[in-house]
Design an enzyme around this catalytic site. Structure first.
Site, PDB file in Angstrom:
ATOM      1  N   GLY A  46       0.827  -1.209   0.000  1.00 54.64           N
ATOM      2  CA  GLY A  46       0.000   0.000   0.000  1.00 54.64           C
ATOM      3  C   GLY A  46       0.854   1.247   0.000  1.00 54.64           C
ATOM      4  O   GLY A  46       2.054   1.184  -0.242  1.00 54.64           O
ATOM      5  N   ASN A  47       0.229   2.378   0.248  1.00 50.00           N
ATOM      6  CA  ASN A  47       0.990   3.634   0.338  1.00 50.00           C
ATOM      7  C   ASN A  47       0.331   4.539   1.372  1.00 50.00           C
ATOM      8  O   ASN A  47      -0.692   4.189   1.949  1.00 50.00           O
ATOM      9  CB  ASN A  47       1.082   4.309  -1.037  1.00 50.00           C
ATOM     10  N   ARG A  48       0.950   5.686   1.600  1.00 50.61           N
ATOM     11  CA  ARG A  48       0.524   6.549   2.718  1.00 50.61           C
ATOM     12  C   ARG A  48      -0.636   7.484   2.389  1.00 50.61           C
ATOM     13  O   ARG A  48      -0.986   8.331   3.189  1.00 50.61           O
ATOM     14  CB  ARG A  48       1.704   7.413   3.179  1.00 50.61           C
TER      15      ARG A  48
END
Ligand code: CTP
Length: 415
Positions: free
Chosen positions: A215-217
């Site tokens: 995932g990412n932020r």
């Protein structure tokens, strides 16, 4: 007090709710109601019980020519807060006490004011008024942040004389300022009437096994703010949402699409009917080639995860004209980790051509004051006409500037 000028949009017959809560500034709300009524708006006033201790309902009835609501239960078969909320085009809360802001933030509906505010689907403008200590309390700060995140407009407060002879931050802005802010919101609220806007927001989660993902932020805040801004201007908005950690305001259709592949399907399914597509989602560029069917065990040693590209949705939309409505506007985002603003501009222009988009917003995602999870963005907007540097702006102002640019482009494109 303001009077209609040739520059001001007509508010003749526009339905405005004026919600008055209990504070010394309640008397100033009378000027707000009177000005809007004089400009031709259909002003309905709602008062909390405490507001009636500061100013009489009869004053508002006389100034607006409409009955004033002070009770949640009228005794008859009607549901007053639903009737008041339906059809309202703007709700102004002036003064907005710390108590009413807290109720709005929490979704409490225990009186006519809070119940009406929970029911409205129109833009909401609040003008806070309270003692400095209350304004600075972390609870109030957090409530305001929540409301701003949901698309609520906040006017003030300013510093100055408060009740009991105190001075400080917490004084309600002057009625004239509330009225001009209200006129601005009402004027903008029709600009995208009948326009279908599709916005993607949040990060995608590409599964590795049943419990893990890449995932990412991204919090989704930028995309949600754009969706709220477009809805506030009258658009019919659909939000295709990856992982979001911010709430979505009411009135926006939400479709969940956790992975890049699901997001592509959701977007392509709606792209031919969308007049505007804004790709604010942080879509993973790569996904695991194989998703393990059961949880990968530590005992098997460090796994080798081969990644393969995900479909580039923006590029597909930008380069394959057949999957978009003729004359539609395509907006992409570019996440940059370079602090140099010249780098941001060059990067945005490059992406504009590469992806075939009409607008690219490039933002710096690597600074403490810009990008993922924060309220502000350091950004540029690139179009075929050139690059506009916005500097450090709130996500709300960036959303507003972007929607302005979309409206400008729609004005010069046949559709
Ligand atoms: N995007 C997309 N599909 C992907 C990846 C990205 O639609 N599989 C969209 C995003 O929603 C965003 C833009 O493309 O609008 C971002 O482009 P991308 O090429 O990922 O650029 P950056 O994130 O800036 O990264 P890089 O420079 O590494 O390509």
């Amino acid at each position: 007090m303001p009077s209609p000028t040739p520059m001001q949009p007509s508010v003749q017959g526009r339905k405005v709710l004026l919600i008055v809560s209990g504070g010394i500034a309640a008397y100033k709300a009378a000027y707000v109601g009177r000005s809007l009524a004089l400009l031709g708006a259909d002003v309905r006033v709602v008062m909390t019980r405490s507001a009636t201790k500061f100013i009489g309902a009869q004053t508002f009835a006389g100034l607006t020519g409409n009955p004033v609501s002070t009770e949640l239960f009228g005794g008859g078969p009607d549901v007053p807060h639903v009737e008041l909320a339906r059809g309202a085009e703007l709700a102004i809360v002036a003064p907005a006490t710390a108590n009413l802001l807290a109720k709005m933030s929490a979704g409490i509906a225990d009186d006519i004011a809070s119940a009406t505010l929970l029911t409205v689907r129109c833009p909401v403008l609040v003008a806070p008024a309270m003692h400095t200590e209350m304004w600075e309390n972390p609870a109030t700060r957090s409530n305001i942040e929540t409301l701003v995140g949901r698309g609520v407009y906040v006017a003030g407060p300013t510093a100055g004389a408060l009740s009991s002879g105190d001075e400080g931050q917490g004084r309600m802005v002057e009625p004239g300022e509330i009225v001009s802010e209200a006129l601005g919101i009402l004027g903008r609220s029709q600009e995208l009437a009948g326009v279908r806007v599709l916005v993607t927001a949040g990060g995608t989660h590409e599964p590795i096994d049943p419990v893990r993902f890449i995932g990412n932020r991204s919090s989704g805040r930028m995309g949600v703010t754009i969706a709220a801004e477009a809805a506030g201007r009258g658009a019919k908005v659909t939000l295709v949402a990856g992982a979001l950690s911010v709430p979505v305001p009411g009135g926006i259709e939400v479709i969940h699409a956790p992975t890049a592949d699901e997001m592509r399907s959701a977007v392509v399914a709606r792209s031919t009917e969308s007049d505007v597509i804004v790709k604010a989602a942080a879509v993973a560029d790569f996904k695991p080639e194989v998703v393990a069917s059961s949880k990968i065990k530590k005992s098997s040693g460090p796994p080798e995860i081969r990644l393969v590209p995900t479909p580039d949705i923006l590029r597909e939309l930008g380069t394959d004209g057949s999957i978009r409505k003729a004359g539609s506007i395509l907006v992409g985002f570019a996440a940059e980790t370079e602090a140099d603003p010249r780098g941001l501009a060059a990067y945005a222009q490059e992406k504009l051509t590469l992806k075939g988009a009409d607008i690219i917003v490039a933002n710096d995602v690597a600074s403490s004051d810009s990008g993922f999870g924060v309220e502000t963005n350091r950004a540029v907007i690139a179009t075929a006409g050139g690059v506009r540097e916005l500097g450090l702006v709130s996500k709300r102002d960036l959303a507003r500037g972007l929607v302005d640019e979309i409206i400008r482009q729609r004005g010069s494109t046949p559709h």
